[in-house]
Design a protein around this motif. Sequence first.
Motif, short mmCIF file in Angstrom:
data_model
loop_
_atom_site.label_atom_id
_atom_site.label_comp_id
_atom_site.label_asym_id
_atom_site.label_seq_id
_atom_site.Cartn_x
_atom_site.Cartn_y
_atom_site.Cartn_z
N CYS A 740 -13.89 -5.28 36.07
CA CYS A 740 -12.69 -5.18 37.01
C CYS A 740 -12.50 -6.47 38.03
O CYS A 740 -13.62 -7.07 38.37
N LEU A 741 -11.29 -7.49 37.66
CA LEU A 741 -11.39 -8.63 38.35
C LEU A 741 -10.62 -8.46 39.49
O LEU A 741 -10.92 -9.47 40.40
N ARG A 742 -9.66 -7.79 39.88
CA ARG A 742 -8.60 -8.02 41.09
C ARG A 742 -8.18 -6.50 41.51
O ARG A 742 -7.69 -5.78 40.46
N SER A 743 -7.72 -6.19 42.46
CA SER A 743 -7.11 -5.15 43.00
C SER A 743 -5.98 -5.42 44.10
O SER A 743 -6.39 -6.27 44.83
N LEU A 744 -4.75 -5.14 43.73
CA LEU A 744 -3.73 -5.59 44.59
C LEU A 744 -2.96 -4.55 44.81
O LEU A 744 -2.41 -3.71 43.96
N GLN A 745 -2.39 -4.18 45.98
CA GLN A 745 -1.40 -3.11 46.28
C GLN A 745 0.12 -4.04 46.47
O GLN A 745 0.37 -4.82 47.16
N VAL A 746 0.97 -3.83 45.36
CA VAL A 746 2.16 -4.46 45.13
C VAL A 746 3.30 -3.85 45.65
O VAL A 746 4.49 -4.17 45.83
N VAL A 747 3.02 -2.43 45.79
CA VAL A 747 4.49 -1.43 46.13
C VAL A 747 3.84 -0.53 47.15
O VAL A 747 2.77 0.01 47.25
N ASP A 748 4.66 -0.37 48.19
CA ASP A 748 4.37 0.44 49.25
C ASP A 748 5.07 1.76 48.99
O ASP A 748 6.26 1.76 48.95
N ARG A 749 4.26 2.80 48.55
CA ARG A 749 4.89 4.14 48.12
C ARG A 749 5.74 4.69 49.19
O ARG A 749 6.72 5.37 48.56
N ARG A 750 5.68 4.19 50.37
CA ARG A 750 6.51 5.07 51.19
C ARG A 750 8.02 4.26 51.38
O ARG A 750 9.24 5.04 51.71
N GLU A 751 8.30 3.12 50.90
CA GLU A 751 9.27 2.45 50.80
C GLU A 751 9.91 2.07 49.38
O GLU A 751 11.26 1.81 49.42
N SER A 752 9.15 2.08 48.22
CA SER A 752 9.76 2.03 47.13
C SER A 752 8.92 2.85 45.99
O SER A 752 7.84 3.32 46.19
N PRO A 753 9.79 3.02 44.91
CA PRO A 753 9.16 3.74 43.69
C PRO A 753 7.80 2.90 43.17
O PRO A 753 7.86 1.87 43.37
N PRO A 754 7.17 3.63 42.43
CA PRO A 754 6.00 2.83 41.70
C PRO A 754 6.37 1.81 40.60
O PRO A 754 7.47 2.00 40.32
N ALA A 755 5.60 0.91 40.31
CA ALA A 755 5.86 -0.25 39.18
C ALA A 755 6.08 0.71 37.97
O ALA A 755 5.40 1.62 37.51
N THR A 756 7.31 0.25 37.18
CA THR A 756 7.47 1.03 36.08
C THR A 756 7.30 0.14 34.85
O THR A 756 7.27 0.33 33.61
N LYS A 757 7.18 -1.30 35.11
CA LYS A 757 7.33 -2.22 33.98
C LYS A 757 6.28 -3.42 34.61
O LYS A 757 6.51 -3.81 35.56
N LEU A 758 5.49 -3.98 33.60
CA LEU A 758 4.80 -5.29 33.92
C LEU A 758 4.93 -6.21 32.75
O LEU A 758 5.10 -5.66 31.48
N ALA A 759 4.65 -7.35 33.25
CA ALA A 759 4.58 -8.40 31.94
C ALA A 759 3.98 -9.62 32.46
O ALA A 759 4.21 -10.18 33.82
N ILE A 760 3.01 -10.22 31.71
CA ILE A 760 2.00 -11.21 32.12
C ILE A 760 2.58 -12.60 31.81
O ILE A 760 2.95 -12.73 30.51
N LEU A 761 2.52 -13.63 32.76
CA LEU A 761 2.94 -15.00 32.40
C LEU A 761 1.59 -15.75 31.91
O LEU A 761 0.96 -16.02 32.99
#
Length: 888
Positions: A740-761
Amino acid sequence: EDAVLIERGVPTQQPSTRQWRFVEDGGVVSVDDELFRDEHCLWVRGDSNAVKGTLTVDGRALKFTSSNDVKIWRLATLERVAPRRYLLRRVAFEFFRCDSTSVFLALPRGKAHRQLSKLLKALLKRRKLPLLNRGYANGHAGRRIEGDDNGGLGHRDPEKALRLSRLTDLWRRRLLTNFAYLSALNELGGRTRQDLAQWPVFPWVLAFDSDAIDLGTGRDLSKPIGAQTEERRSAFLERYETFEDPSGYVPKFMYGSHYSSAGVVLHYLVRALPYSQLAVDLQGGRFDVPDRLFLGIEAAWRSTTNSMTDVKEVIPELYYAPEVLCNMNSLPLGKSQSGVQVDDVLLPAWCLNDPLQFIRVHRAALESDRVSDTLHLWIDLIFGDAQQGPKAVERANVFYHLTYEGAVDVEQIEDEGEREATDAQIAHFGQTPPRLFGSPHPRRKPAQECAAPLFLDVPLYGECPAVSCRAYVLDDVQNAQKLFGPDAPLGEKAAKSSTFAKDVARFTKQLFAPKKKTTKDHSPALCVALCSGGGEDNASVVCAFHADRGVSVWRWSEVPDGRGAPFSARPHGSGRLEVCARGDGDGNTVTALADRRVLSVGHADGRIRLHDGRGRIRASIRGPHAGGSAVACCGHGHIAVTGGTDGVVAVWVCDDAALVDGLLHGDGVDDEGFEGDPVLAPSRSVVREDDSDDVLVCSHLLMGHASSITALAYSPVLDCCVSADVDGYLLVHACRSGRCLRSLQVVDRRESPPATKLAILDVDASVVVAASTTLALWSLNGGRRCVVTTPSPITSLATTRAGTAVVCGSLDGQLTVRRAVDLAAVHTIDLSTHGAPLNLAFGPDDRHLFACTSGGRVVVCSDPRSRLLQLDAALSNAVGLDTGLFAF
């Protein structure tokens, strides 16, 4: 003291157990017997000082023993072995391993390196290096030279290796970016991050002389960095003309320092760990004088272009890593003579002190037309025919003689002190790469003469020109002849079993039957892929997989079809998979892999299924997702990743027994008692079934999520998997090592639905996160770069290999092209008549974008202006050279 190679003959048969044997003159030697030993081996590491120890090789592993450590690398993990230079002598090897790491070993004494090379070739011939034997290519940039027919061992002659590859031709036709091409040249020239003295070298491309920025002007790439001004060039030429060594030992030179050295690399990386500690060690236990540190971009440019002792170029990190410009670890770098505390790197005024903005503009300058038109002249200076000889004198490119290979034979120096001093000077004062080109490097073609990748014109900086792109809907195959049957692979014709009487009856029924609607609802297409040729005619096919198990197949060609499209795609049949995933219109449940394999998840029984080219189930495994089932998947090549409702992410290897053996046993403890440091994650799990042995094998379990997985993305270039969960967390794992390299909180569940799509650059190590109508760009090293709101929820994502654009499909049927650096919309394609795009996939060369929709259609987006250029490119690929038929 020289190493001794014990040659034991040849094996009598292919061994299937541990006790394979060499037989010679009646003597028997087991696999554990020592075949090679060198007590003066050096393990060279870019993040620490070189370690001296003893290298031994037996039939299964390389073993390095130092004064306080023992390291073992199994032969089964080696994907490629590249010859390298150490202290300008060809006495080293870099071993690339299947877990995306490499080991740099130097054998400077005697003929040890030749003996080890001979042993490696013998092991390769006797099939003891499985990943090298099968020519396995793992998809990593620079991992394997295209056209290398030497079993992965590389070529001693770099010019021959480059000639065999098509890198230069790809770059000239603008199928490789300037950054990718320079990275490949550095790798071919033996430049590696495992040796600070041979770090990859990149050019300055901008001139930081004013507060304004203009990508159309900058550094003159036809001249060395030390000869940018006529005054400075004249001073160095005068030094060259007037220099005379009384002893006659030192030839004439212009520059006493070098454009790349260990000191130059540490100068740029002084703020990044672990290189900060190496910089301290280099200065005797403290940081260098503050005024000599890397204070700012403009100060570094002024020093490089004005000082008679500073001619350094830059490192590639200044084109993609904003982290090296920040003092994130609050290192005590001291105060300058003016009393200013040295902290972050001072940036030009035009980037508003934003490191990310500087990297974006710097990268855009490297890919600009001005640099593309003159980059070949800089390549001549560093890797080409102007590196040495009369052309080097003519172009003011002559360095101190000890920076060139072969200038002095260190082995012939009898005095030990003089030998050590010579080695120290070579190690710390710069090393010129080997010459890759014996003639002037060809110039890059103008953009208008090349069938360039789609959306390549989307700039990283500045105004975006009009994007030329048109959508072409592939012909319907629902009513086409059923060429795809249970006994025919995808894209291959099945034997016809109908008779003439049956054909007449069917025609009569269709003729007098009531007319049906002309517009027919199709099952949503969940996944689309361009599969390489595997049939008798080696033709490529486009395969679309539908929610009702349907498979649509088109025969694909890069030759224009004559009806206005820059490609040819005609219906080639349809069929059905034996078992389908859920049909709720989610494109996360099916992924296409190598060799026309299809992995599907989301089944009612919770199993993970691998379908072969005939649509049949090759493997059906319940999987490691305890208490739930896999709900999302992605993959590329032979690697697939699945995520379950239990928060577990599993890495799978499909149809690659050699890679399975390398990853599963790696450096760990295997069933034969071979011991070493564990390479797998602590949550290692192996899932096999009797009917699918070695077909679908789980190599790692990636832990860390506390809730169900909602989206996955996998990058073979970065060897990383990004996973999102319901709680809004994003985890980054290294797929092949399981760490495991990194852990990020990208979405606040109380304000937004969870991430449904991801794409890596891949270009700048970032990930695009889509959560309903929110689209954000996050760095894989941590930190959100930008966020935008879209008019409609995002249903699909794709990124270009060049990293210039992000393509988003939305629920309202719009396909939006966005600039990668700030996610600004630059072009929109309306697909609303065909439904929402559920899955997007670029072709191998990024010239075509395939989109499958909720209406069951497959749409191909291409540049309509490239029809003739596509024909030229197709003919070039067919004959193996550049025809240049349409150079207008």
